[in-house]
Design an enzyme around this catalytic site. Structure first.
Site, mmCIF file in Angstrom:
data_model
loop_
_atom_site.group_PDB
_atom_site.id
_atom_site.type_symbol
_atom_site.label_atom_id
_atom_site.label_comp_id
_atom_site.label_asym_id
_atom_site.label_seq_id
_atom_site.Cartn_x
_atom_site.Cartn_y
_atom_site.Cartn_z
ATOM 1 N N ALA A 81 0.859 -1.193 0.000
ATOM 2 C CA ALA A 81 0.000 0.000 0.000
ATOM 3 C C ALA A 81 0.890 1.236 0.000
ATOM 4 C CB ALA A 81 -0.875 0.033 1.255
ATOM 5 N N SER A 83 1.443 3.744 2.358
ATOM 6 C CA SER A 83 1.050 3.598 3.758
ATOM 7 C C SER A 83 1.306 4.822 4.630
ATOM 8 C CB SER A 83 1.785 2.385 4.366
ATOM 9 O OG SER A 83 3.139 2.719 4.577
ATOM 10 N N SER A 124 -6.682 -1.035 8.540
ATOM 11 C CA SER A 124 -6.007 -0.126 9.465
ATOM 12 C C SER A 124 -6.959 0.557 10.437
ATOM 13 C CB SER A 124 -5.299 0.949 8.630
ATOM 14 O OG SER A 124 -4.906 2.020 9.440
ATOM 15 N N GLU A 126 -6.682 3.459 11.173
ATOM 16 C CA GLU A 126 -6.900 4.796 10.601
ATOM 17 C C GLU A 126 -8.328 4.925 10.060
ATOM 18 O OE1 GLU A 126 -4.667 7.266 10.771
ATOM 19 O OE2 GLU A 126 -5.478 8.693 9.327
ATOM 20 N N TYR A 148 -5.851 8.358 2.864
ATOM 21 C CA TYR A 148 -5.372 7.004 3.174
ATOM 22 C C TYR A 148 -6.458 6.216 3.914
ATOM 23 C CZ TYR A 148 -2.893 3.339 5.782
ATOM 24 O OH TYR A 148 -2.517 2.148 6.340
ATOM 25 N N ARG A 277 -1.419 17.911 10.548
ATOM 26 C CA ARG A 277 -2.185 17.418 9.400
ATOM 27 C C ARG A 277 -3.459 18.228 9.151
ATOM 28 N NH1 ARG A 277 -0.902 10.984 10.533
ATOM 29 N NH2 ARG A 277 1.338 11.352 10.432
HETATM 30 P P1 NAP Z 1 5.475 -0.151 4.498
HETATM 31 O O1 NAP Z 1 6.696 -0.429 5.304
HETATM 32 O O2 NAP Z 1 5.227 1.212 3.989
HETATM 33 O O3 NAP Z 1 5.463 -1.183 3.263
HETATM 34 C C1 NAP Z 1 4.607 -1.007 2.173
HETATM 35 C C2 NAP Z 1 4.969 -2.016 1.103
HETATM 36 O O4 NAP Z 1 4.085 -1.837 -0.022
HETATM 37 C C3 NAP Z 1 6.391 -1.872 0.547
HETATM 38 O O5 NAP Z 1 6.924 -3.158 0.356
HETATM 39 C C4 NAP Z 1 6.168 -1.190 -0.798
HETATM 40 O O6 NAP Z 1 7.158 -1.477 -1.756
HETATM 41 C C5 NAP Z 1 4.854 -1.863 -1.224
HETATM 42 N N1 NAP Z 1 4.156 -1.129 -2.297
HETATM 43 C C6 NAP Z 1 3.733 0.158 -2.263
HETATM 44 N N2 NAP Z 1 3.114 0.468 -3.412
HETATM 45 C C7 NAP Z 1 3.132 -0.651 -4.182
HETATM 46 C C8 NAP Z 1 2.656 -0.962 -5.487
HETATM 47 N N3 NAP Z 1 2.044 -0.052 -6.238
HETATM 48 N N4 NAP Z 1 2.848 -2.214 -5.965
HETATM 49 C C9 NAP Z 1 3.490 -3.158 -5.220
HETATM 50 N N5 NAP Z 1 3.974 -2.913 -3.990
HETATM 51 C C10 NAP Z 1 3.804 -1.675 -3.475
HETATM 52 O O7 NAP Z 1 4.158 -0.567 5.330
HETATM 53 P P2 NAP Z 1 4.015 -1.514 6.629
HETATM 54 O O8 NAP Z 1 4.155 -0.685 7.852
HETATM 55 O O9 NAP Z 1 4.838 -2.730 6.449
HETATM 56 O O10 NAP Z 1 2.468 -1.883 6.538
HETATM 57 C C11 NAP Z 1 2.031 -3.007 5.781
HETATM 58 C C12 NAP Z 1 0.562 -2.820 5.425
HETATM 59 O O11 NAP Z 1 -0.203 -2.685 6.621
HETATM 60 C C13 NAP Z 1 0.244 -1.575 4.615
HETATM 61 O O12 NAP Z 1 -0.827 -1.884 3.762
HETATM 62 C C14 NAP Z 1 -0.202 -0.555 5.653
HETATM 63 O O13 NAP Z 1 -1.057 0.412 5.060
HETATM 64 C C15 NAP Z 1 -0.942 -1.473 6.617
HETATM 65 N N6 NAP Z 1 -0.987 -1.059 7.997
HETATM 66 C C16 NAP Z 1 0.149 -0.730 8.656
HETATM 67 C C17 NAP Z 1 0.111 -0.377 9.999
HETATM 68 C C18 NAP Z 1 1.354 -0.023 10.752
HETATM 69 O O14 NAP Z 1 1.222 0.560 11.845
HETATM 70 N N7 NAP Z 1 2.538 -0.392 10.281
HETATM 71 C C19 NAP Z 1 -1.141 -0.373 10.664
HETATM 72 C C20 NAP Z 1 -2.274 -0.747 9.964
HETATM 73 C C21 NAP Z 1 -2.192 -1.097 8.639
HETATM 74 P P3 NAP Z 1 8.463 -0.522 -1.949
HETATM 75 O O15 NAP Z 1 9.483 -1.101 -1.017
HETATM 76 O O16 NAP Z 1 8.765 -0.698 -3.382
HETATM 77 O O17 NAP Z 1 8.055 0.884 -1.593
HETATM 78 O O1 G4F Z 2 3.537 7.643 12.896
HETATM 79 P P1 G4F Z 2 2.443 8.285 12.146
HETATM 80 O O2 G4F Z 2 2.816 8.951 10.870
HETATM 81 O O3 G4F Z 2 1.322 7.172 11.966
HETATM 82 P P2 G4F Z 2 -0.245 7.235 11.601
HETATM 83 O O4 G4F Z 2 -0.614 8.469 10.893
HETATM 84 O O5 G4F Z 2 -0.988 6.907 12.850
HETATM 85 O O6 G4F Z 2 -0.361 6.042 10.550
HETATM 86 C C1 G4F Z 2 0.266 4.784 10.786
HETATM 87 O O7 G4F Z 2 -0.612 3.959 11.504
HETATM 88 C C2 G4F Z 2 -1.816 3.594 10.803
HETATM 89 C C3 G4F Z 2 -2.641 2.719 11.753
HETATM 90 O O8 G4F Z 2 -3.463 3.551 12.527
HETATM 91 C C4 G4F Z 2 -1.417 2.844 9.540
HETATM 92 F F1 G4F Z 2 -2.525 2.412 8.894
HETATM 93 C C5 G4F Z 2 -0.599 3.756 8.653
HETATM 94 O O9 G4F Z 2 -0.181 3.048 7.488
HETATM 95 C C6 G4F Z 2 0.649 4.188 9.437
HETATM 96 O O10 G4F Z 2 1.443 3.038 9.645
HETATM 97 O O11 G4F Z 2 1.739 9.413 13.065
HETATM 98 C C7 G4F Z 2 1.233 9.106 14.345
HETATM 99 C C8 G4F Z 2 0.808 10.401 15.041
HETATM 100 C C9 G4F Z 2 -0.119 11.295 14.190
HETATM 101 O O12 G4F Z 2 -1.189 11.751 14.982
HETATM 102 C C10 G4F Z 2 0.764 12.475 13.806
HETATM 103 O O13 G4F Z 2 0.068 13.707 13.627
HETATM 104 O O14 G4F Z 2 1.962 11.189 15.297
HETATM 105 C C11 G4F Z 2 1.682 12.540 15.007
HETATM 106 N N1 G4F Z 2 2.943 13.244 14.719
HETATM 107 C C12 G4F Z 2 3.407 14.317 15.422
HETATM 108 N N2 G4F Z 2 4.560 14.747 14.857
HETATM 109 C C13 G4F Z 2 3.783 12.980 13.710
HETATM 110 C C14 G4F Z 2 4.814 13.942 13.804
HETATM 111 N N3 G4F Z 2 3.768 12.034 12.747
HETATM 112 C C15 G4F Z 2 4.789 12.019 11.853
HETATM 113 N N4 G4F Z 2 4.815 11.069 10.902
HETATM 114 N N5 G4F Z 2 5.807 12.954 11.900
HETATM 115 C C16 G4F Z 2 5.854 13.926 12.857
HETATM 116 O O15 G4F Z 2 6.775 14.753 12.873
#
Ligand code: NAP
Ligand code: G4F
Length: 334
Positions: A81, A83, A124, A126, A148, A277
């Protein structure tokens, strides 16, 4: 015979942990990657020779169908995604193509090639956005606050719809924020742990952050990928919230990280209004009781242990890089 799994997004944080987990379970692990002009895939370099990579893209239906036909997995984990939430305001259409329609493309490919493939969708917290109750569970209505979040809500419902329309074994895991030393540097936990380490080691003087009052339910990615697998081992498909049930503010995260390196955060952290944001998700906290009862899943790593693990890994990585640079006489640090 070894079971076969196909992971989209294998080069991402979760993809790398899931690949390791499935290899330990003796799976044959295949992953989808996008073609890159640089030598990327740092998170899965150590798995070279143990996993098989295939080129495809969430934007390209034919490429997805072709890889699924070649691999014929029993399980498919759709982790790919766009992400990063702030990027979704910069590129809302691309985010919709990847994060929403990409899910439908993978489901269509499964339906046409082999409807018996078990499917996991990375949904997510989110999607809960401006939360309507606390803590959030599988029945809490969605109110996404970013392009997102809106795209993920489509991905969730199209997964439910293919389950109900075609009887696919399709599960949606509604995962709350999960982090690790492999987290991308732009996400707030890693930005803070990397920033604290750099300041401690004399490479930076300040750290700019946005909303310090935002609260999240942060867990460890290594624990969360186990829940993905557990969902696909059940008798019937369902949706599950995966969370720790505890929330902390960004400020608490900062305090903990700076304390770990022996610094007072107030001397180094600055507020940058550009990082706030257009619409914020102020608070998230999950209720994972269903996953506990039906999957037997429970998180193992608490917030303090997680942040300490991340700070220690960043200090070790940057210290090592400094030593390497000094030994080759390089004057800049990357
Ligand atoms: P991430 O580190 O950003 O990894 C995203 C992956 O998606 C990367 O391997 C990226 O490849 C690949 N990708 C992006 N666009 C693509 C495309 N068009 N075609 C094929 N591959 C593509 O994310 P993550 O933290 O591991 O999260 C994994 C999934 O869980 C995501 O869908 C995210 O939205 C969801 N999620 C994450 C969290 C969290 O807190 N981590 C929470 C809830 C849901 P590249 O290496 O080429 O960029
Ligand atoms: O770490 P964040 O960018 O994560 P966010 O927006 O919660 O999204 C992550 O979690 C989601 C699950 O709920 C995933 F689906 C999504 O793909 C991603 O992995 O920000 C967390 C919080 C936000 O409220 C943001 O406003 O931290 C606050 N924040 C404050 N200062 C910041 C910053 N976030 C970022 N990235 N950078 C800052 O400097």
């Amino acid at each position: 015979m070894r079971r076969r799994a196909l992971i989209t997004g294998i080069s991402g944080q979760d993809g790398s942990y899931l690949a390791e987990f499935l290899l330990e379970k003796r799976y044959e692990v295949h992953g989808i990657v996008r073609r890159s002009s640089t030598d990327g895939f740092q998170r899965i370099k150590h798995l070279e020779g143990e996993i098989t990579l295939h080129q495809a893209d969430l934007l390209d239906q034919q490429s997805l169908t072709r890889v699924i036909e070649q691999v014929r997995p029993q399980e498919l984990y759709n982790l790919a995604a766009q992400s990063f939430v702030p990027t979704s305001w910069e590129q809302p259409l691309l985010t919709g193509e990847f994060t929403a329609l990409g899910v439908a493309r993978v489901l269509e490919a499964i339906r046409l090639v082999d409807p018996n493939i078990r499917f996991y969708q990375a949904s997510s917290s989110e999607m809960f956005g401006k939360v309507l109750e606390e803590p959030q569970n599988e029945k809490t209505p969605f109110w996404p606050r970013s392009p997102y979040g809106v795209a993920k809500a489509y991905g969730h419902w199209i997964t439910v719809n293919y389950r109900e329309s075609y009887g696919l074994f399709a599960c949606s895991g509604i995962l709350f924020n999960h982090e690790s030393p492999r987290r991308g540097l732009e996400f707030v936990t890693r930005k803070v742990t990397d920033g604290a380490a750099r300041i401690k080691l004399g490479l930076e003087e300040t750290l700019e952050l946005g909303n310090l009052a935002a609260m999240r339910d942060w867990g460890f990615a290594g624990d969360y990928v186990q829940a993905m697998w557990m969902m696909l081992q059940q008798e019937s498909p369902d949706d599950y919230v995966i969370a720790t049930g505890e929330k902390h503010s960004v400020q608490q995260l900062v305090e903990l990280a700076f304390e770990r390196v022996g610094l007072d955060w107030q001397e180094y952290v600055e507020m940058d209004s550009q990082l706030v944001r257009p619409a914020e998700v102020q608070t998230l906290c999950g209720d994972a009781r269903k996953a506990g009862q039906q999957l037997g899943w429970a998180p193992q790593v608490d917030f303090q242990k997680l942040i300490h693990m991340m700070v220690d890994a960043d200090v070790a990585r940057i210290s090592h890089q400094i030593q390497v640079n000094e030994s080759v006489g390089a004057s800049t640090f990357f």
